[in-house]
Design an enzyme around this catalytic site. Structure first.
Site, PDB file in Angstrom:
ATOM      1  N   ASP A 363      11.788 -13.996  -4.626  1.00 24.39           N
ATOM      2  CA  ASP A 363      11.807 -12.621  -4.144  1.00 24.39           C
ATOM      3  C   ASP A 363      11.852 -11.702  -5.361  1.00 24.39           C
ATOM      4  O   ASP A 363      12.701 -11.874  -6.253  1.00 24.39           O
ATOM      5  CB  ASP A 363      13.032 -12.396  -3.255  1.00 24.39           C
ATOM      6  CG  ASP A 363      13.159 -10.963  -2.797  1.00 24.39           C
ATOM      7  OD1 ASP A 363      13.809 -10.178  -3.521  1.00 24.39           O
ATOM      8  OD2 ASP A 363      12.610 -10.614  -1.739  1.00 24.39           O
ATOM      9  N   ASP A 385       2.207  -5.221  -6.975  1.00 25.23           N
ATOM     10  CA  ASP A 385       1.176  -5.477  -5.958  1.00 25.23           C
ATOM     11  C   ASP A 385       1.867  -6.057  -4.723  1.00 25.23           C
ATOM     12  O   ASP A 385       1.714  -7.232  -4.396  1.00 25.23           O
ATOM     13  CB  ASP A 385       0.132  -6.449  -6.524  1.00 25.23           C
ATOM     14  CG  ASP A 385      -1.045  -6.657  -5.586  1.00 25.23           C
ATOM     15  OD1 ASP A 385      -1.213  -5.850  -4.651  1.00 25.23           O
ATOM     16  OD2 ASP A 385      -1.781  -7.644  -5.779  1.00 25.23           O
TER      17      ASP A 385
END
Length: 504
Positions: A363, A385
């Site tokens: 994460d 992104d």
């Protein structure tokens, strides 16, 4: 005078009969919570914005449970028969709800009416359980009403706990949403039918027993047939959503990953994550605009957050003096697909075969917090992104805390580029991203890129924020031909999750 239930004629001692009723309460409560969570999970996948979908399901179901409790008062005179009928209908409705919801989305493009309808129906049926079970437990042994209610709700709450834990840790990863719901319906039907047809069979006429037995048998047959057909059903629904040229469909631990087009199909390669288009025919516009403005300054060490498809990395590697690229992607299945699928690997120019590229499955928020500028940093360029900021699960990745962590990972004079959503469709969301980046002491240069027209898409383009601690501006030679600078907007508050402990 209060109504006193007639004592039941049981085939077992009263203590054992009471235990069997409480066990059934436990099982039914677990099944009911699984239905609820399954509706929330599937609606979030199909419609996005998990907070809204959870709010719709929970509020409608709680209201419907109250309605069901009132309607059940009419069945208390024949509580055993009423309970068995309610459980048979609940098992069928709850078990088929996931398939029905998915079918409405795939073939009609509308899942919300079905979501509300199933939430209402399941809530009414769950609400009818408690008054009927209360009557049945009182018929086994007369006791203080408060004690009976306490026992009943204790079994109900413990069952809800087990169902709530079983859904994400057992049913969803092992069986999937459709089969998990169908199995839950079967367990529900067996538990409700067995209790009445055996323990309270003395309350039923011969005709009622055969009717209930036949009804429960038909419910189990329907659920079993649907379970066998889940594979063909999912393929047909997937074709209805994505078209007939689905090449890859993978259920990872994080999401559904689907690749369509490419090769002999004549259609551009498209990558869908949980039903949302992430790579399409105009991906070059998006990735060029995301990457190259940030690469106009120093760019030896680059960090890409998200971007597991390798397409942002492809653009980074166009700059030959890049020394290292670290990609932090939550879903390793996307990286694996970008490495091994011939079409996607060709599209990203074999980005992951380059020895300068290192992929980390993590994460992004947690990784930045733990790295604290290490793990190859500080970085000259950070490319964010990440999923659209309009999706609730990605909220923390557009927060003040997150950008504070990114700022710490940047080298002096380093630049960050952030995908901020579509400023034409959701301007408030985009400008909130810009305000949040500025709130951690960064200077920003917002810009946008026009998207190519696409059927069934409201997207007008993509918005980006280029940021640095020092004044920053778009370089005409590096921004690309489609980039349009945007005038800044003031007055919006930053998006924050906690105290800004990571800011600055």
């Amino acid at each position: 005078m209060a109504h006193r239930p007639v004592p039941a004629r049981l085939p077992v001692p009263a203590g054992l009969g009471r235990l069997l009723v409480l066990t059934t309460v436990f099982i039914c409560a677990a099944c009911g919570l699984v239905y609820e969570l399954e509706l929330v999970a599937l609606a979030s996948y199909l419609l996005g914005d998990s907070v809204t979908q959870a709010s719709v399901v929970l509020s409608v179901m709680v209201f419907a449970m109250g309605v069901g409790s009132l309607l059940a008062k009419r069945l208390r005179g024949r509580a055993a028969l009423g309970f068995a009928a309610v459980e048979a209908v609940l098992a069928l409705t709850g078990g088929l709800s996931a398939m029905a919801l998915y079918a409405c989305f795939a073939w009609y493009g509308q899942a919300r009416p079905a979501l509300v309808g199933f939430s209402l129906a399941i809530g009414v049926l769950i609400g009818a359980e408690v008054p009927l079970l209360m009557t049945l437990i009182q018929r086994i042994r007369r006791q203080d009403a408060g004690c009976a209610v306490a026992d009943l709700f204790a079994a109900d709450y413990v069952g809800a706990l087990v169902g709530g834990l079983a859904f994400p840790f057992l049913l969803l990863p092992v069986l999937g949403q459709l089969t998990g719901a169908l199995l839950t319906g079967a367990v529900n039907a067996v538990a409700g039918g067995a209790l009445v047809l055996w323990l309270f069979r003395g309350d039923l006429s011969r005709r009622a027993r055969w009717t209930l037995l036949t009804a429960n048998g038909l419910v189990l047959v329907v659920l079993a047939v649907c379970s066998v057909l889940t594979g063909p059903f999912e393929r047909a629904a997937r074709h209805a959503v994505y078209g007939a040229d689905v090449r890859v469909a993978v259920h990872s631990e994080v999401q559904e990953v689907v690749l369509t087009g490419g090769g002999a199909s004549g259609r551009p390669l498209s990558l869908f994550l949980d039903g949302r288009l992430r790579v399409g025919g105009d991906e070059l516009r998006y990735h060029e605009a995301l990457v190259h403005p940030a690469m106009s300054g120093p760019h030896r060490r680059v960090l890409v957050l998200g971007g597991g498809d390798g397409l942002a990395v492809r653009e980074v590697l166009r700059h030959g003096d890049v020394a290292s690229v670290t990609v932090v992607e939550l879903d390793p299945a996307v990286v694996r697909l970008a490495r091994t699928d011939p079409e996607l690997a060709a599209l990203n120019h074999g980005a992951y075969r380059d020895p300068r590229v290192r992929a980390v499955a993590a994460d992004a928020f947690d990784w930045l917090r733990e790295a604290r500028g290490g793990a190859g940093g500080p970085y000259d360029v950070v490319i964010s992104d990440l999923p659209d900021p309009g999706l609730t699960p990605s909220t923390k990745l557009y927060s003040q805390e997150f950008y504070g962590l990114v700022a710490r990972a940047l080298a002096p004079g380093g630049r960050m580029a952030v995908h901020g959503g579509d400023p034409g469709v959701r301007p408030h969301s985009f400008w909130t991203v810009d305000a949040t980046v500025r709130s951690v002491g960064m200077r920003t240069a917002p810009y946008r890129v026009q998207a190519l027209p696409a059927p069934r898409s409201e997207r007008q383009g993509w918005g980006f924020v280029l940021a640095s601690r020092s004044p920053v501006r778009l370089e005409p030679h590096g921004a690309g031909p489609y980039v349009q600078p945007l005038p800044g907007q003031a007055g919006l508050l930053p998006s924050t999750l906690m105290h800004p402990r990571y800011a600055g």
